[in-house]
Design an enzyme around this catalytic site. Structure first.
Site, mmCIF file in Angstrom:
data_model
loop_
_atom_site.group_PDB
_atom_site.id
_atom_site.type_symbol
_atom_site.label_atom_id
_atom_site.label_comp_id
_atom_site.label_asym_id
_atom_site.label_seq_id
_atom_site.Cartn_x
_atom_site.Cartn_y
_atom_site.Cartn_z
ATOM 1 N N GLY A 143 0.833 -1.206 0.000
ATOM 2 C CA GLY A 143 0.000 0.000 0.000
ATOM 3 C C GLY A 143 0.867 1.256 0.000
ATOM 4 O O GLY A 143 2.104 1.181 0.020
ATOM 5 N N ASP A 178 1.600 -4.675 11.385
ATOM 6 C CA ASP A 178 1.471 -5.868 10.551
ATOM 7 C C ASP A 178 0.432 -6.819 11.144
ATOM 8 O O ASP A 178 0.413 -7.021 12.366
ATOM 9 C CB ASP A 178 2.845 -6.549 10.516
ATOM 10 N N TYR A 200 -3.334 -18.906 -3.856
ATOM 11 C CA TYR A 200 -4.019 -17.644 -3.566
ATOM 12 C C TYR A 200 -5.509 -17.899 -3.339
ATOM 13 O O TYR A 200 -6.081 -17.517 -2.307
ATOM 14 C CB TYR A 200 -3.803 -16.652 -4.722
ATOM 15 N N ASN A 258 -13.099 -8.765 -11.665
ATOM 16 C CA ASN A 258 -11.890 -7.993 -12.000
ATOM 17 C C ASN A 258 -12.020 -6.526 -11.595
ATOM 18 O O ASN A 258 -12.572 -5.711 -12.340
ATOM 19 C CB ASN A 258 -11.586 -8.129 -13.494
ATOM 20 N N LEU A 294 -4.607 -6.258 -16.388
ATOM 21 C CA LEU A 294 -4.717 -5.880 -17.799
ATOM 22 C C LEU A 294 -4.876 -4.375 -18.026
ATOM 23 O O LEU A 294 -4.102 -3.778 -18.786
ATOM 24 C CB LEU A 294 -5.891 -6.642 -18.444
HETATM 25 N N1 UDP Z 1 -3.766 -10.092 -19.425
HETATM 26 C C1 UDP Z 1 -3.016 -9.820 -20.559
HETATM 27 N N2 UDP Z 1 -1.944 -8.974 -20.443
HETATM 28 C C2 UDP Z 1 -1.601 -8.388 -19.253
HETATM 29 C C3 UDP Z 1 -2.382 -8.672 -18.107
HETATM 30 C C4 UDP Z 1 -3.454 -9.521 -18.232
HETATM 31 O O1 UDP Z 1 -3.294 -10.336 -21.653
HETATM 32 O O2 UDP Z 1 -0.621 -7.634 -19.199
HETATM 33 C C5 UDP Z 1 -4.956 -10.966 -19.554
HETATM 34 C C6 UDP Z 1 -4.936 -12.157 -18.620
HETATM 35 O O3 UDP Z 1 -4.280 -13.248 -19.220
HETATM 36 C C7 UDP Z 1 -6.433 -12.379 -18.407
HETATM 37 C C8 UDP Z 1 -7.040 -10.983 -18.473
HETATM 38 O O4 UDP Z 1 -6.063 -10.185 -19.172
HETATM 39 O O5 UDP Z 1 -6.955 -13.120 -19.474
HETATM 40 C C9 UDP Z 1 -7.283 -10.362 -17.114
HETATM 41 O O6 UDP Z 1 -6.106 -10.489 -16.349
HETATM 42 P P1 UDP Z 1 -5.871 -9.699 -14.982
HETATM 43 O O7 UDP Z 1 -4.488 -10.051 -14.487
HETATM 44 O O8 UDP Z 1 -6.155 -8.249 -15.183
HETATM 45 O O9 UDP Z 1 -6.967 -10.279 -14.005
HETATM 46 P P2 UDP Z 1 -7.309 -11.805 -13.581
HETATM 47 O O10 UDP Z 1 -8.494 -12.176 -14.413
HETATM 48 O O11 UDP Z 1 -6.094 -12.648 -13.825
HETATM 49 O O12 UDP Z 1 -7.639 -11.669 -12.130
#
Ligand code: UDP
Length: 326
Positions: free
Chosen positions: A36, A50, A141, A170, A190
């Site tokens: 954070g 913590d 996770y 997301n 993403l």
């Molecule tokens: N993704 C991508 N490039 C990036 C980050 C994510 O193509 O730099 C894709 C990832 O494989 C998934 C989608 O985008 O299909 C969403 O990924 P993110 O990590 O944002 O969220 P998640 O669904 O994994 O929690």
């Protein structure tokens, strides 16, 4: 209400703090600032401690409480890291939460809102996921979050501790005032990665992980939900706990799916810029489609997402990324 927010310096936690403060609530943030940002704690005092230190948690409840409500956002949340270092995930996410719950019992605090995730479902058995979908996480996770949900149910039965687990799909976007936003190191999500590829193209080539999925354009489909819509759900969930006893869980998503390419196109439209990318191998553990059925949150909490278009969400994120100041 007086609210103690564990992890209030993080991305979702800070947006919830701002939302709570706007609605007249008094906040204390407990955060070790590992991921954070102190700059994001603007709506209450910061206890820099913590959750792996049980005495520090009890002291916080005693010195700054009593609180009407607890919210808990502290977690490690990188799926890949959880596979290679599961101990970090079980210690922080499970043991850390156990410490919070025990401190709540020791100081007579009864209500908690917990940040859970769609990752508790594992590989979806249908494309619209409701809360009854089996919880079969496919990485540590997701396992760690599921374990906390199980603990919350047991604590409700044994100790009368009331909880709502909010299963985010997301999370994305930023507050429209752009004073806080998404800032992870490393960034794996993403939308920030798309926008960073525009702000600083030399260091941030956009990679698209997989274009051969069984979807219309071959890229993964996700349910993108704005962080301020999540914030609204937290306050509603807190209010819900004043009339309901037990351990509850709700999905938080928009109920519509967008592909990675949809996100790239929407970002191009919002920013007026062309977006370069390269196609990479699929990421381990990415299901092709993950979309929420969030009817329960709508019906039982009275929640309604305000940001339903990708463009509206990305517009707020773009404002933040152009001036990202932490
Ligand atoms: N993704 C991508 N490039 C990036 C980050 C994510 O193509 O730099 C894709 C990832 O494989 C998934 C989608 O985008 O299909 C969403 O990924 P993110 O990590 O944002 O969220 P998640 O669904 O994994 O929690």
């Amino acid at each position: 209400m007086k609210v103690l927010v564990f992890g209030g310096a993080g991305y979702i936690g800070s947006h919830v703090c701002k939302y709570l403060a706007k609605h007249g609530h008094e906040i204390t943030v407990f955060d070790n600032l590992s991921t954070g940002h102190a700059e994001a704690v603007c709506w209450g005092n910061l206890v820099q401690q913590d959750i792996l230190n049980p005495e520090a948690i009890v002291d916080c409840f005693r010195q700054h409480g009593p609180f009407d409500l607890v919210m808990h956002f502290c977690a490690k949340s990188l799926v890949g890291e959880s596979v290679t270092s599961p101990e970090i995930y079980y210690r922080n996410n499970v043991v850390g939460t156990l410490n919070i719950l025990d401190a709540m019992l020791a100081t007579a605090h009864q209500r908690i809102i917990f940040s859970s995730t769609a990752a508790v479902y594992g590989n979806p058995q249908q494309s619209l996921i409701d809360e009854r979908h089996p919880r079969l996480p496919i990485n540590p996770y997701g396992q760690s979050k599921k374990m906390v949900e199980v603990m919350l149910l047991d604590y409700a039965n044994a100790h009368g501790l009331d909880s709502v687990s909010l299963r985010y799909f997301n999370a994305c976007g930023a507050d429209p005032e752009a004073d806080i936003g998404e800032s992870h190191q490393p960034e794996t999500h993403l939308i920030p990665n798309v926008l960073k590829s525009l702000v600083n193209p030399t260091n941030n080539v956009l990679k698209i992980f997989g274009d051969q999925y069984p979807t219309a354009d071959g890229t993964c489909i996700r349910d993108y939900i704005h962080v301020n819509d999540l914030a609204q759900a937290h306050l509603l969930a807190g209010e819900f706990l004043f009339n309901h006893s037990g351990a509850f869980a709700f999905n938080l998503g928009n109920g519509s799916g967008f592909s990675v390419m949809d996100v790239v196109k929407a970002a191009s439209q919002v920013t007026g810029r062309e977006i370069d990318y390269q196609i990479e191998a699929p990421r381990a553990g990415d299901p092709p489609i993950l979309v929420a059925n969030a009817h329960q949150a709508q019906q039982q909490l009275g929640w309604k997402a305000q940001y339903t278009s990708l463009e509206a969400i990305i517009e707020t994120a773009w404002r933040w990324h152009q001036n990202e100041n932490f």
